[in-house]
Scaffold this motif. Structure first.
Motif, PDB file in Angstrom:
ATOM      1  N   LYS A  48      -9.642   0.586  -2.389  1.00 17.83           N
ATOM      2  CA  LYS A  48     -10.021  -0.561  -1.463  1.00 17.83           C
ATOM      3  C   LYS A  48     -10.944  -1.506  -2.735  1.00 17.83           C
ATOM      4  N   PRO A  60       0.684  -1.391   0.036  1.00 13.58           N
ATOM      5  CA  PRO A  60       0.132   0.077  -0.077  1.00 13.58           C
ATOM      6  C   PRO A  60       0.855   1.142   0.004  1.00 13.58           C
ATOM      7  N   PHE A  73      -4.082   1.855   1.877  1.00 10.81           N
ATOM      8  CA  PHE A  73      -5.254   1.344   1.566  1.00 10.81           C
ATOM      9  C   PHE A  73      -6.414   2.449   1.062  1.00 10.81           C
TER      10      PHE A  73
END
Length: 673
Positions: free
Chosen positions: A203, A177, A200
């Protein structure tokens, strides 16, 4: 390969709405009245038709739902595993299976009750059998409420999924990420993925498209993956794993060498080696991102060794190369895109060459080669004049080459910072004049109107003349002295000045309202332009008698009313007359005497009825008055139809009366179904 259009799936209604839709359709599309005297066979057909029609509606709508949703065993493995990750394959199959079984049960109930209706011996028994059949069908659908609600949620989520073609040319971007995957995708495609400085942010899977060598390429941005066992990964990470496992694409594994993402290079290398089996038989490129923060040469030796080991994980030396880029400054971003496209294109060509169908295509291909007539060598020859012309053209082109506005914009801060210089293209006699600041307007005049080569000399001569005239005027001692004016001249001067003030005030007032001044009442008519004489002339110009209107206006004026009240016996002679201009006595018209108590009891409307039909009404004659009365009656008739008391009645009756909408229905209230 079939294309999947999940947005075309129709809405799945709830069980209650489903029942209302089907039963109301049966009510609208089938007969509803059984007449007296019908034979029992016709009554049986009447109710059998209702049962069969209801069953066919249930069957068609349930079949539409079952066919719209994808079958897990028939679609591409990528979508099959994605369904399993997002919605749980078992629950999805179970919900569709329950609807399939509900459709079979409804068909079976219809068959059973149609068979019973064939032997119905009375109207009552046929009606009860129809009610029982529809009741059992509705009960079956009520039990499917949970499955219908689950499928509706799945449909809504499927409609929001991106349209991914598993068979087209695809570039898959993966990594930890916050390493720059979404930033890279925004740079090379027309997609607009949200980019935030925390992990993140992405998603779900995002799809963008780019063009390379006149071909359309598909770029997929995957959520970040953490280095942990497969069973501990969540739904967001499993979407990336599913894409890596099933899509035949070129994989870009992005490494953040600045470690601003929160993970070290060693941790990113460990993730690379843990998911390395997913990269088999796929073109792989390892990209070192964020070179603007730290250059690869400035990395510690341990990190360089880790990156070199990641590069040696592949077989060939070409694939062992580690590319570098910076999505912030766009350094080498296009080079990475081109390298990924070329690597994937070469891999697809090689795979097709290894297939069985290439022999069929190769046998149909023939390249014609000309036969040599002798052994002489004939190299291509270009005339010297053509070579000289090409050389001159290339030299002139190089001399005329200049930077474009796009290049200047990039050199001077980019879009929003750089401002194009328009003065550098001005066509002037002297190029040095381009930067001169020349006002276009000065003192309310256009500068172009005063361009004159001798303007300075003329201005100096004009100023000298003004000074000379001013000195001569002061020396003469001539001037207007108000004190030396006669009374008549002073009065005339005062009138002139007053007139000028009025004209100036009128002009300012008209200019302020711009001709849109509203009509003023008589009390505000300072100029006394609204007079009875003008009103009489206007009415006479339209062909009407204006005397009555003038008399009415004068009788309603305040002065007139005061005069009438003040007139008494002292204003008239004893004989009941007044003296005229020639001394003659003008007798007042005789008036009917009315007793004071009776006059007080008479209403104002009765007095008005005793007058002329058009008196004090503003109407020309009785024809117009009758027409006005008829128009008022017609308007009142419209309000009467709406049950209104008058034009001011704004009452809105209850549109949903309580006695019709509150309470439970008793037995026999649903016979219409």
């Amino acid at each position: 390969m079939p294309s999947y259009n999940f947005k075309a799936i129709k809405v799945v209604p709830s069980s209650k709405d489903f029942i209302d839709i089907v039963l109301s359709r049966t009510q609208r599309q089938t007969p509803t009245v059984v007449h007296n005297g019908w034979a029992i066979a016709r009554i049986r057909q009447f109710y059998m038709r209702k049962v069969k029609y209801t069953q066919s509606n249930w069957h068609d709508k349930l079949t539409t739902i079952l066919e719209d949703f994808p079958k897990v065993d028939d679609i591409h493995p990528f979508y099959a595993d994605l369904l399993n990750v997002l919605y749980d394959r078992d629950h999805f199959k179970l919900a569709l299976g329950q609807l399939h079984m509900a459709r079979q049960l409804i068909d079976r109930v219809s068959q059973d009750y149609v068979r019973l209706l064939k032997y119905g011996d009375s109207l009552y028994r046929c009606k009860q059998l129809k009610r029982a059949a529809m009741g059992r069908m509705c009960t079956i659908m009520k039990k499917q409420a949970a499955s219908l609600a689950y499928l509706e949620q799945v449909r809504q989520h499927l409609s929001r999924l991106p349209s991914i073609d598993p068979a087209t040319r695809t570039i898959l971007v993966t990594g930890y990420p916050n390493v720059g995957k979404s930033s890279f995708m925004n740079k090379v495609t027309r997609a607009d993925v949200d980019v935030q400085p925390y992990a993140f942010t992405t998603k779900s899977l995002f799809v963008g498209h780019l063009d390379h060598k006149y071909l359309r390429w598909q770029v997929i941005d995957t959520p970040g993956i953490l280095d942990r066992p497969l069973e501990e990964r969540n739904t967001i990470e499993m979407q990336s794993i599913t894409a890596l496992a099933h899509l035949r694409a070129a994989v870009l594994y992005i490494v953040d060498i600045s470690e601003q993402c929160g993970y070290t290079i060693a941790q990113q290398a460990a993730l690379f080696h843990s998911i390395r089996p997913l990269f088999s038989n796929k073109p792989l490129l390892i990209v070192a991102n964020k070179t603007d923060a730290i250059r690869p040469e400035a990395l510690p030796d341990a990190d360089k060794a880790i990156l070199a080991e990641m590069g040696r994980a592949e077989v060939t030396e070409a694939e062992a190369q580690i590319l570098t880029m910076s999505t912030l400054t766009e350094e080498n971003v296009m080079a990475v895109k081109v390298a990924a496209c070329e690597r994937l294109l070469a891999a697809r060509v090689e795979m097709k060459m290894q297939g069985k169908r290439i022999n069929d295509v190769a046998n149909r291909m023939h390249v014609a080669m000309p036969k040599l007539r002798d052994g002489a060598s004939r190299p291509p020859q270009i005339p010297p004049s053509v070579l000289a012309a090409r050389a001159a053209k290339s030299s002139s082109t190089a001399a005329a080459l200049r930077k474009t506005e796009r290049n200047l914009q990039e050199e001077n801060g980019g879009a929003g910072v750089y401002s194009c210089d328009e003065t550098k293209r001005y066509l002037l006699d002297n190029v040095h004049w381009r930067r001169d600041i020349i006002p276009e307007i000065m003192d309310g005049h256009n500068i172009a109107d005063f361009v004159d080569p001798d303007i300075d000399a003329k201005l100096e001569a004009l100023e000298q003349e003004e000074d000379r005239l001013a000195a001569a005027w002061e020396a003469s001692g001539v001037g207007m002295q108000v004190d030396a004016l006669s009374p008549q001249e002073a009065l005339m001067l005062q009138r002139i000045r007053t007139r000028k003030v009025k004209i100036r005030a009128l002009h300012q007032r008209q200019k302020a309202v711009a001709g849109n001044q509203a009509v003023l009442p008589r009390g505000a008519d300072a100029e006394r332009t609204l007079t009875t004489s003008r009103m009489r002339d206007s009415l006479e110009g339209m062909g009407m008698d204006g005397s009555l209107a003038v008399a009415r206006a004068r009788s309603r004026s305040r002065v007139g009313r005061k005069r009438e009240r003040s007139m008494g016996p002292s204003a008239m002679d004893i004989d009941g007359g007044a003296e005229g201009e020639d001394g003659d006595v003008i007798m007042a018209p005789p008036k009917k005497r009315i007793h004071s108590s009776k006059s007080r009891s008479m209403s104002r409307g009765r007095l008005a009825s005793m007058e002329a039909p058009t008196a004090k009404t503003g109407l020309k004659d009785s024809v117009q008055k009758n027409k006005a009365i008829k128009m008022a009656d017609r308007q009142q008739r419209v309000r009467g139809k709406e049950a209104r008391k008058g034009e001011g009645d704004r009452h809105i009756p209850s549109l949903r009366p309580k006695h019709l909408l509150v309470g439970h229905r008793g037995k026999g209230k649903t016979d219409r179904r």
